[in-house]
Design an enzyme around this catalytic site. Sequence first.
Site, PDB file in Angstrom:
ATOM      1  N   GLU A  24      -4.663  77.743 -36.577  1.00 28.41           N
ATOM      2  CA  GLU A  24      -4.798  79.189 -36.804  1.00 28.41           C
ATOM      3  C   GLU A  24      -6.081  79.655 -36.098  1.00 28.41           C
ATOM      4  O   GLU A  24      -7.153  79.098 -36.348  1.00 28.41           O
ATOM      5  CB  GLU A  24      -4.918  79.500 -38.302  1.00 28.41           C
ATOM      6  CG  GLU A  24      -3.617  79.353 -39.067  1.00 28.41           C
ATOM      7  CD  GLU A  24      -3.788  79.548 -40.584  1.00 28.41           C
ATOM      8  OE1 GLU A  24      -2.828  79.970 -41.223  1.00 28.41           O
ATOM      9  OE2 GLU A  24      -4.880  79.262 -41.123  1.00 28.41           O
ATOM     10  N   HIS A  35      -8.832  77.035 -37.099  1.00 30.52           N
ATOM     11  CA  HIS A  35      -8.500  76.283 -38.304  1.00 30.52           C
ATOM     12  C   HIS A  35      -7.424  75.236 -38.018  1.00 30.52           C
ATOM     13  O   HIS A  35      -6.246  75.570 -37.824  1.00 30.52           O
ATOM     14  CB  HIS A  35      -8.025  77.260 -39.397  1.00 30.52           C
ATOM     15  CG  HIS A  35      -7.693  76.596 -40.688  1.00 30.52           C
ATOM     16  ND1 HIS A  35      -6.659  76.992 -41.480  1.00 30.52           N
ATOM     17  CD2 HIS A  35      -8.266  75.544 -41.315  1.00 30.52           C
ATOM     18  CE1 HIS A  35      -6.601  76.210 -42.546  1.00 30.52           C
ATOM     19  NE2 HIS A  35      -7.573  75.322 -42.465  1.00 30.52           N
ATOM     20  N   ASN A  90      -2.973  78.406 -45.853  1.00 27.96           N
ATOM     21  CA  ASN A  90      -3.583  78.014 -47.131  1.00 27.96           C
ATOM     22  C   ASN A  90      -3.247  78.951 -48.279  1.00 27.96           C
ATOM     23  O   ASN A  90      -3.338  78.568 -49.442  1.00 27.96           O
ATOM     24  CB  ASN A  90      -5.094  77.834 -46.990  1.00 27.96           C
ATOM     25  CG  ASN A  90      -5.420  76.431 -46.487  1.00 27.96           C
ATOM     26  OD1 ASN A  90      -4.645  75.501 -46.730  1.00 27.96           O
ATOM     27  ND2 ASN A  90      -6.510  76.278 -45.789  1.00 27.96           N
TER      28      ASN A  90
HETATM   29  N1  NAD Z   1      -9.870  68.302 -45.598  1.00 27.48           N
HETATM   30  C1  NAD Z   1      -8.902  69.055 -45.109  1.00 27.48           C
HETATM   31  O1  NAD Z   1      -7.729  68.735 -45.216  1.00 27.48           O
HETATM   32  C2  NAD Z   1      -9.212  70.321 -44.369  1.00 27.48           C
HETATM   33  C3  NAD Z   1      -8.192  70.919 -43.603  1.00 27.48           C
HETATM   34  C4  NAD Z   1      -8.498  72.064 -42.857  1.00 27.48           C
HETATM   35  C5  NAD Z   1      -9.769  72.613 -42.930  1.00 27.48           C
HETATM   36  N2  NAD Z   1     -10.731  72.022 -43.699  1.00 27.48           N
HETATM   37  C6  NAD Z   1     -12.060  72.613 -43.721  1.00 27.48           C
HETATM   38  O2  NAD Z   1     -12.894  71.855 -42.846  1.00 27.48           O
HETATM   39  C7  NAD Z   1     -14.233  71.852 -43.352  1.00 27.48           C
HETATM   40  C8  NAD Z   1     -14.680  70.424 -43.534  1.00 27.48           C
HETATM   41  O3  NAD Z   1     -13.826  69.773 -44.453  1.00 27.48           O
HETATM   42  P1  NAD Z   1     -13.764  68.174 -44.545  1.00 27.48           P
HETATM   43  O4  NAD Z   1     -12.626  67.865 -45.421  1.00 27.48           O
HETATM   44  O5  NAD Z   1     -13.846  67.578 -43.183  1.00 27.48           O
HETATM   45  O6  NAD Z   1     -15.134  67.896 -45.334  1.00 27.48           O
HETATM   46  P2  NAD Z   1     -15.876  66.488 -45.537  1.00 27.48           P
HETATM   47  O7  NAD Z   1     -16.597  66.600 -46.815  1.00 27.48           O
HETATM   48  O8  NAD Z   1     -14.932  65.358 -45.336  1.00 27.48           O
HETATM   49  O9  NAD Z   1     -16.924  66.437 -44.316  1.00 27.48           O
HETATM   50  C9  NAD Z   1     -17.981  67.346 -44.172  1.00 27.48           C
HETATM   51  C10 NAD Z   1     -19.070  66.688 -43.333  1.00 27.48           C
HETATM   52  O10 NAD Z   1     -20.077  67.660 -43.047  1.00 27.48           O
HETATM   53  C11 NAD Z   1     -21.342  67.012 -43.093  1.00 27.48           C
HETATM   54  N3  NAD Z   1     -22.400  68.013 -43.228  1.00 27.48           N
HETATM   55  C12 NAD Z   1     -22.850  68.609 -44.371  1.00 27.48           C
HETATM   56  N4  NAD Z   1     -23.835  69.491 -44.042  1.00 27.48           N
HETATM   57  C13 NAD Z   1     -24.005  69.427 -42.689  1.00 27.48           C
HETATM   58  C14 NAD Z   1     -24.858  70.098 -41.766  1.00 27.48           C
HETATM   59  N5  NAD Z   1     -25.751  71.009 -42.170  1.00 27.48           N
HETATM   60  N6  NAD Z   1     -24.773  69.773 -40.445  1.00 27.48           N
HETATM   61  C15 NAD Z   1     -23.890  68.834 -40.016  1.00 27.48           C
HETATM   62  N7  NAD Z   1     -23.044  68.173 -40.853  1.00 27.48           N
HETATM   63  C16 NAD Z   1     -23.098  68.485 -42.165  1.00 27.48           C
HETATM   64  C17 NAD Z   1     -21.211  66.052 -44.278  1.00 27.48           C
HETATM   65  O11 NAD Z   1     -22.187  65.035 -44.204  1.00 27.48           O
HETATM   66  C18 NAD Z   1     -19.777  65.541 -44.092  1.00 27.48           C
HETATM   67  O12 NAD Z   1     -19.751  64.369 -43.291  1.00 27.48           O
HETATM   68  C19 NAD Z   1     -14.200  72.682 -44.646  1.00 27.48           C
HETATM   69  O13 NAD Z   1     -14.545  74.000 -44.364  1.00 27.48           O
HETATM   70  C20 NAD Z   1     -12.741  72.584 -45.069  1.00 27.48           C
HETATM   71  O14 NAD Z   1     -12.342  73.665 -45.873  1.00 27.48           O
HETATM   72  C21 NAD Z   1     -10.484  70.880 -44.405  1.00 27.48           C
END
Ligand code: NAD
Length: 284
Positions: free
Chosen positions: A152, A140, A190
């Site tokens: 993490e 993470h 978180n």
């Molecule tokens: N945004 C944050 O600050 C943050 C921080 C730590 C962890 N996370 C975690 O990271 C993960 C992603 O978050 P994010 O903010 O980058 O999301 P995001 O919405 O910005 O990006 C997600 C991407 O995944 C793609 N996607 C969807 N289905 C897919 C598939 N089947 N195969 C390949 N790609 C696919 C989408 O097109 C999109 O580009 C989540 O689990 C979130 O909880 C986010």
Amino acid sequence: MYVKKVAVIGAGTMGADIAYTLALTNIPVVLRDVDDSALKRAQEHIQGLFAQRVAKGRLTAPDADQRFARIVFSGDPAALQDVSVAIEAVPEKMALKQKVFQELDRLLPPLAILATNTSALSVTEMARVTSRPERVAGMHFFYPAHMMKLVEIIAGSDTEPDVLKTLSRLSEEIRKIPVVVKECPGFVVNRVLTASMAEVMRFKAEYGYSAQEIDDVIVRHQIAPLGPFTLADALGLDIAWDVAQTLQAAYGDRFDPGPELPQLVAEGHLGVKTGQGFYTHNRS
Ligand SMILES: NC(=O)c1ccc[n+]([C@@H]2O[C@H](COP(=O)([O-])OP(=O)(O)OC[C@H]3O[C@@H](n4cnc5c(N)ncnc54)[C@H](O)[C@@H]3O)[C@@H](O)[C@H]2O)c1
């Protein structure tokens, strides 16, 4: 285990930054997304990050080009054949993450590690839809992943110690600080961050302050480098809402952010990525 190549699945806010961070330390990366426009945006974002390093004199232009070339932007399953670690960073939905892990389980070598960048969901639940639950763990990163040092490393119920060691070593190789944590909803950071975000969002609703007023006070008094509403817009309000719901279901109403966050998400206002959230953003 020696990490030869890493796949990053999902090229959004987190995936693009994670791919950059890996390539910066010369690790070959395959970055995949189902949406070609997301891949294109990720490519531009990563080029921008390399250009910033060159402008600061921290990398020569040829060196930046060579490291950028470590990333293959591809939806082609053949590119996954020799991957040692896959890090999924698709939206925070259990069913979607399980589907992605089942696909990776079919395509990757049997000993490859499947890691999830989930913010709050159960690693064990994801692991158990694969044929290799012992090779699954959480990895993470924090936003923005190219700057934040902490990672993490989350052990699911079935995770082998060797997997935790490999992911910790990989984190160190990319100049991060890994901490191994036990699995619980929201893990460590978180749990703390979402509780305080929920409190400040309820405070805003209760007293009628604007996002700007609250952010200004917090930044002016150096309580945090970014105000909570600026941060929420940058993280993505859909992600913030998904995490708040997971933690509210697990721990109760102290994680309830009040009505405005779900309302913005329902209207499609997800923050920086859509141009509108608590603030209006210029997407160019
Ligand atoms: N945004 C944050 O600050 C943050 C921080 C730590 C962890 N996370 C975690 O990271 C993960 C992603 O978050 P994010 O903010 O980058 O999301 P995001 O919405 O910005 O990006 C997600 C991407 O995944 C793609 N996607 C969807 N289905 C897919 C598939 N089947 N195969 C390949 N790609 C696919 C989408 O097109 C999109 O580009 C989540 O689990 C979130 O909880 C986010």
